[in-house]
Design an enzyme around this catalytic site. Structure first.
Site, PDB file in Angstrom:
ATOM      1  N   CYS A  46       0.819  -1.213   0.000  1.00 57.14           N
ATOM      2  CA  CYS A  46       0.000   0.000   0.000  1.00 57.14           C
ATOM      3  C   CYS A  46       0.856   1.267   0.000  1.00 57.14           C
ATOM      4  O   CYS A  46       1.394   1.643  -1.026  1.00 57.14           O
ATOM      5  CB  CYS A  46      -1.003  -0.057   1.151  1.00 57.14           C
ATOM      6  N   HIS A  51      -3.078  -5.321   1.405  1.00 58.20           N
ATOM      7  CA  HIS A  51      -2.497  -5.615   2.721  1.00 58.20           C
ATOM      8  C   HIS A  51      -2.512  -7.118   3.015  1.00 58.20           C
ATOM      9  O   HIS A  51      -3.426  -7.600   3.687  1.00 58.20           O
ATOM     10  CB  HIS A  51      -3.299  -4.893   3.818  1.00 58.20           C
ATOM     11  N   GLU A  91      -0.829  -8.659   5.107  1.00 57.54           N
ATOM     12  CA  GLU A  91      -0.617  -8.870   6.544  1.00 57.54           C
ATOM     13  C   GLU A  91      -1.931  -8.901   7.318  1.00 57.54           C
ATOM     14  O   GLU A  91      -1.956  -9.315   8.478  1.00 57.54           O
ATOM     15  CB  GLU A  91       0.329  -7.787   7.107  1.00 57.54           C
TER      16      GLU A  91
END
Length: 191
Positions: A79, A169, A171
């Protein structure tokens, strides 16, 4: 293996948890002296690219990290991190590390309400969940940049040399395949 995670602002803790789950040691990069430690890879997390860029300069970390990325330090950028690596940012004169020859559109999907989740194919990995939050996308790439994934005809993942840049994202999802892919990139680079 040790990965440095830029920990100035943004979603860095989630990346650390992913790496630790996969057995990789992390160090947080918060100030210039942290860059004196040895680390085999770098994560540039999501957050606010303008804030991160400003802090990197104020803390005198910018030039050191830029050189390490240019010299081939394996880097995963998500991002805002993707924006930091872009050579050009649409409607913005200022760029940051400028290490990937691509043009990025910031907040391409609108504000927070333009956030969404999907599952798409990623070259070299397969189907992966993708969470987009005020995400950019890549408008165009130049020679040598490998497009790894698109969503609605927009480029959202690329690899250039040892840099992996994603508009989403990884994660924030349960799936570990992208972080595992990055760990494999690091392993290959240290052989």
């Amino acid at each position: 293996m040790k990965v440095g995670v830029l920990a100035l602002q943004g979603a860095f803790i989630e990346h650390e948890k992913k790496l630790e789950k996969l057995g990789v040691e992390c160090i947080e990069l918060r100030q210039k002296k942290d860059l004196e430690q040895d680390f085999d890879g770098l994560i540039l997390p999501g957050g606010e690219s303008t804030v991160q860029g400003k802090l990197l300069k104020e803390l005198d970390m910018f030039d050191i990290l830029q050189k390490r990325i240019q010299d081939g330090l394996p880097t995963l950028a998500t991002c805002a991190g993707l924006i930091l690596l872009a050579k050009e940012i649409e409607n913005q004169n200022q760029t940051y590390f400028s290490t990937i020859p691509m043009t990025v559109k910031r907040n391409a999907y609108g504000r927070q309400l333009g956030s969404f989740h999907t599952i798409e194919e990623m070259k070299g990995i397969g189907k992966v969940p993708m969470t987009f939050i005020r995400a950019p996308y890549i408008e165009s790439v130049q020679d040598g940049v490998d497009i790894l994934s698109k969503v609605n005809d927009n480029i959202i993942a690329v690899q250039y040399k040892k840099q992996l840049a994603l508009a989403f994202h990884p994660e924030l999802d349960e799936d570990d395949s992208i972080h595992q892919y990055f760990i494999n990139m690091i392993k290959k680079s240290t052989m």
